[in-house]
Design a protein around this motif. Structure first.
Motif, PDB file in Angstrom:
ATOM      1  N   GLU A   1      42.308  47.742  44.316  1.00  0.00           N
ATOM      2  CA  GLU A   1      43.504  47.375  45.076  1.00  0.00           C
ATOM      3  C   GLU A   1      43.365  46.008  45.728  1.00  0.00           C
ATOM      4  O   GLU A   1      44.344  45.267  45.866  1.00  0.00           O
ATOM      5  N   SER A   2      42.153  45.637  46.099  1.00  0.00           N
ATOM      6  CA  SER A   2      41.942  44.369  46.794  1.00  0.00           C
ATOM      7  C   SER A   2      42.183  43.156  45.911  1.00  0.00           C
ATOM      8  O   SER A   2      42.362  42.037  46.420  1.00  0.00           O
TER       9      SER A   2
ATOM     10  N   LEU B   1      38.894  39.049  38.088  1.00  0.00           N
ATOM     11  CA  LEU B   1      39.591  38.928  36.801  1.00  0.00           C
ATOM     12  C   LEU B   1      40.612  40.036  36.595  1.00  0.00           C
ATOM     13  O   LEU B   1      41.475  39.934  35.718  1.00  0.00           O
ATOM     14  N   LEU B   2      40.532  41.085  37.402  1.00  0.00           N
ATOM     15  CA  LEU B   2      41.509  42.167  37.292  1.00  0.00           C
ATOM     16  C   LEU B   2      42.917  41.698  37.654  1.00  0.00           C
ATOM     17  O   LEU B   2      43.902  42.347  37.291  1.00  0.00           O
ATOM     18  N   ALA B   3      43.009  40.595  38.355  1.00  0.00           N
ATOM     19  CA  ALA B   3      44.326  40.064  38.715  1.00  0.00           C
ATOM     20  C   ALA B   3      45.084  39.553  37.503  1.00  0.00           C
ATOM     21  O   ALA B   3      46.292  39.308  37.576  1.00  0.00           O
TER      22      ALA B   3
ATOM     23  N   GLU C   1      52.613  50.930  47.403  1.00  0.00           N
ATOM     24  CA  GLU C   1      52.870  50.152  46.189  1.00  0.00           C
ATOM     25  C   GLU C   1      51.831  50.493  45.123  1.00  0.00           C
ATOM     26  O   GLU C   1      52.152  50.630  43.943  1.00  0.00           O
ATOM     27  N   PHE C   2      50.574  50.636  45.524  1.00  0.00           N
ATOM     28  CA  PHE C   2      49.521  51.018  44.587  1.00  0.00           C
ATOM     29  C   PHE C   2      49.801  52.410  44.023  1.00  0.00           C
ATOM     30  O   PHE C   2      49.731  52.628  42.808  1.00  0.00           O
TER      31      PHE C   2
ATOM     32  N   SER D   1      36.307  54.885  46.150  1.00  0.00           N
ATOM     33  CA  SER D   1      35.706  53.596  46.501  1.00  0.00           C
ATOM     34  C   SER D   1      36.070  52.516  45.494  1.00  0.00           C
ATOM     35  O   SER D   1      36.458  51.403  45.869  1.00  0.00           O
ATOM     36  N   ILE D   2      35.967  52.829  44.201  1.00  0.00           N
ATOM     37  CA  ILE D   2      36.270  51.807  43.191  1.00  0.00           C
ATOM     38  C   ILE D   2      37.758  51.491  43.167  1.00  0.00           C
ATOM     39  O   ILE D   2      38.161  50.345  42.943  1.00  0.00           O
TER      40      ILE D   2
END
Length: 798
Positions: free
Chosen positions: A123-124, A97-99, A151-152, A117-118
């Protein structure tokens, strides 16, 4: 590109994560709140037949955090209903849902590897261009993101909120080496306007700005205490308001923050700086290590530097003796310097008086101050590029009255540097170069415009149209009229502003006279009027000390004249042929509310505590507050058959119980907010927005409201309210005097001894208000309540 934030997500539902989520919900941003999936069921979940795969279990941490938001005090939410804007979830089932969000805030445990890690998981799933930020109090932003894509990293930065996020103004924005400047600029503007924050740009250094200097200052204070043998009470007596700091001073602040938390923050600097001198400064003192090992970590541990115990006489505060590690009753601290500071008016004068009166407490304040000032100067360029950002960080993050460089100017830059060097301190060379060039201060006011030190020269503070400074306008001779209690100021574009200036902005005859003069001036020469000020609070109400003195002296004709003047002043504002906009902030009580109610629009600051609270001192509102709410109820129900009693009952309860809003938004629940009224999130923008509202109404062709009559519920409605007060008195919920006050209020709100449905004039209701007010003012029990409030600052039940 044009950015906006329509939806956000917070990862981590702990104290900070849930509070940040609440504040996003406060300002209308729907927010996803995610946390880890629990590894085991609770006994309650087992009893309910739930399993580890049940959504209620998997989302438990976020669900519990949202529920707690409604119970936490001080409240993280402007209104409990705003919790509906938060969607709970977990990082296993809902990461995708982060997308769909525009801003992702990571608020997980303060450990670098966990944060890395989070962020990899984020990023994924995030869509390109989505802003991601970390809320950290001191971990390197660069180190967190160096393993991620370019980009991140362009869209990644630190956003360090201070706790509690709703109330603390400071937000440190920390760009990484690769953060796009457009992202930094957008986030700065967005967080200022939409979240109401004071933003400073910090460099990616241990603890950033506020915690770096604040922690240093606390450690210096502890060192002075140990070396010179000061007590906990002595240090707090010096390092509170006497030095322009909060009442919590040093050790109450440590107890509130948590001594274990402070130790963690101090260790973060100790572990991440290379200078041995600085390492030594941030080495955690043994007394703090001892307190943490004992579990005496402050309020959350039940005791710290202070401890509250119950005795036969009530609660008692004990303080810690750091030599014996035993508690004893707190002792009052007095000295010549502290008394001089207490007697001085205003924070600047208090600090000057403290330093100018030689004794051991004055010495303590100087020894702390000189080290903090020198350290702040040493860190310029390392933790921040601007002295303004450093000063603002300390004012907004630690609630200091003045930042370090403002303080240096206040005590005399050249004189204090000479004293520091005479005592062996090493003042940074850039400060001495600045003085050698003939400069006497870091800030300079030239014709109402502020300049500050920047890289060896004076640079003008950016002028922002959305921030209108009344102080600057007064320095530019923009005062139109003035008396001992108020000013009328030209704020540009032919708009005038009425500013209260009396102690606590309490409303007396001087303010009322200025209201009447302002109405005449604006009618003849201006497009409209704003009512606002820059005081700590908008107005605590009418001047009850003056009224009590007049009542005790039997000056009833004079009191009648004052109340009549109050009422006519409010009616003059209401009937003014030009638009009037009120912009209250923080405490707006009693007469302060009545000064706002006649306005065509009210722009509430988000932190506005608004209420007619006169019953707390044994009185009822008499400046038109009751009248205005009765009239609004009637106008909102034009059908002559509509039942007004439920609405009148609600008004009665609100005023009789002296209810005040818990926020600007909460004024709607109490019936004070109309459709045309609104809330301004950033308090610094409210005068500008009020001015724009005046101009908008003027351009639209303003016409004042027509005189109206109110339909009242009459003697039958009054009987309903009197039955309520009788029942409450019978049940022991209210005193006999409470009942008398409430019945006087009921008589006004129902229109007196007339049949239900009678149409009455505003003046008729005002006369009822004035009669009730004066009769209650003559009551001994009311005068006792007024005296108690003046002496104790809280209501008396008698």
């Amino acid at each position: 590109m044009t950015r906006t934030i329509r939806k956000a997500a917070v990862i981590g539902s702990g104290v900070m994560g849930s509070a940040i989520t609440a504040h996003l919900a406060n300002v209308g941003i729907p927010c996803l709140l995610l946390d880890i999936v629990p590894a085991a069921l609770t006994p309650q979940e087992e009893e309910a037949g739930l399993t580890l795969s049940s959504p209620k279990v998997r989302n438990r941490l976020a669900l519990n955090a949202i529920a707690l938001l409604k119970k936490t005090n001080p409240a993280p939410l402007y209104s409990e209903e705003f919790a509906e804007r938060i969607t709970p979830g977990n990082v296993e089932d809902h990461l995708n849902l982060l997308a769909d969000v525009d801003w992702i805030i990571e608020v997980v445990t303060e450990r670098l590897e966990i944060k890395k890690s989070i962020l990899s998981k984020i990023e994924s799933v995030r869509k390109p261009g989505t802003i991601v930020s970390t809320n950290t109090s001191g971990i390197s932003v660069n180190a967190m993101s160096e393993h991620l894509s370019e980009e991140f990293q362009k869209h990644f930065l630190g956003t360090h909120f201070f706790n509690p996020p709703r109330y603390m103004k400071l937000l440190e924005v920390i760009p990484s080496e690769k953060t796009d400047s457009e992202v930094v600029n957008f986030m700065t503007a967005f967080c200022e306007k939409n979240l109401g924050k004071g933003v400073v740009i910090a460099k990616d250094t241990p603890n950033f700005i506020s915690n770096r200097i604040g922690t240093y200052g606390l450690l210096v204070t502890l060192q002075e205490m140990v070396n010179k043998g000061y007590t906990v009470e002595e240090v707090d007596a010096v390092t509170g308001p006497a030095m322009g700091r909060p009442k919590s001073a040093t050790f109450r602040t440590l107890d509130l923050v948590g001594i274990d938390t402070f130790v963690h923050v101090a260790n973060n600097v100790f572990d991440n700086v290379s200078s041995e001198t600085e390492k030594a400064a941030f080495a955690v003192p043994e007394v703090l290590k001892d307190l943490v090992s004992r579990g005496w970590i402050g309020e959350k541990g039940g005791q710290g530097f202070y401890k509250k115990v119950k005795t036969d006489q009530g609660n008692q505060i004990l303080s810690l003796n750091i030599q014996t590690m035993e508690y004893a009753p707190s002792a009052k601290v007095k000295s010549a310097s502290l008394e001089a500071s207490k007697a001085a008016k205003g924070a600047k004068a208090k600090l000057k008086a403290l330093l100018a009166t030689p004794d051991r407490y004055s010495e303590l304040s100087w020894n702390i101050l000189k080290q903090v000032l020198v350290y702040s100067a040493e860190k310029l360029g390392e933790i921040a590029d601007s002295i303004v950002d450093i000063d603002n960080a300390m004012k907004w993050g630690f609630n200091w009255e003045f930042g370090p460089f403002e303080t240096w100017d206040l005590i005399g830059l050249r004189r204090s540097v000479e004293r520091m060097e005479a005592e062996g301190a090493t003042v940074p060379s850039w400060v001495k170069d600045w003085l050698a060039a003939g400069n006497e201060s870091f800030y300079q006011n030239q014709g109402g415009k502020l300049f500050y030190y920047s890289r060896g020269e004076y640079k003008g503070v950016e002028t922002r149209p959305e921030i209108i400074s009344l102080k600057a306008l007064k320095e530019q001779n923009k005062i139109i009229r003035s008396n001992s209690g108020a000013n009328l100021i030209d704020i540009g574009d032919d708009v005038a502003l009425l500013e209260f200036t009396s102690p606590n902005n309490a409303i007396g005859a001087d303010i009322l006279a200025m209201i009447q003069q302002s109405a005449d001036e604006v009618r003849n020469n201006y497009r409209g009027l704003v009512i606002a000020n820059e005081g700590r609070n908008f107005s605590v109400g009418a001047n009850i000390m003056l009224m009590l003195m007049e009542a005790q002296s039997g000056e009833w004709d004079e009191l009648n004249d004052i109340i009549h003047m109050f009422q006519t002043s409010m009616m003059k504002l209401k009937k003014l042929e030009k638009p009037v906009v009120a912009a209250p902030h923080r405490m707006t009580l009693g007469g302060g509310v009545e000064a706002c109610l006649p306005a065509d629009r009210i722009l509430f600051s988000a932190e506005t505590y608004f209420g007619l609270v006169e019953t707390g001192v044994g009185l009822i509102p008499a400046g038109g507050g009751c009248k205005e709410l009765v009239l609004r109820t009637s106008l909102a129900n034009p059908d002559p058959e509509a039942d007004l009693q439920p609405a009148i009952n609600r008004i009665f309860e609100t005023i009789a119980m002296a209810k005040a809003s818990t926020s600007g938004h909460d004024t709607k629940r109490l019936g004070y907010m109309r459709p045309q009224d609104s809330v301004i999130i950033n308090q610094d923008f409210r005068i500008y927005e009020a001015k724009q509202a005046v101009l908008e109404m003027d351009r639209a062709g303003y016409t004042p409201p027509l005189p109206s009559k109110a339909r009242v519920v009459g003697r039958d409605g009054r009987a309903v309210l009197e039955l309520v007060t009788y029942t409450m008195r019978l049940g022991g919920y209210i005193s006999e005097h409470d009942q008398k006050i409430a019945n006087k209020l009921a008589n006004i709100l129902t229109g007196g001894d007339v049949p239900a449905g009678t149409m009455v004039t505003e003046q008729y209701l005002l006369d009822l208000e004035r009669e009730a007010f004066l009769s209650l003012l003559g009551e001994q029990k009311t005068q006792e309540r007024m005296q108690y409030m003046l002496a104790k600052g809280k209501p008396l039940r008698n």
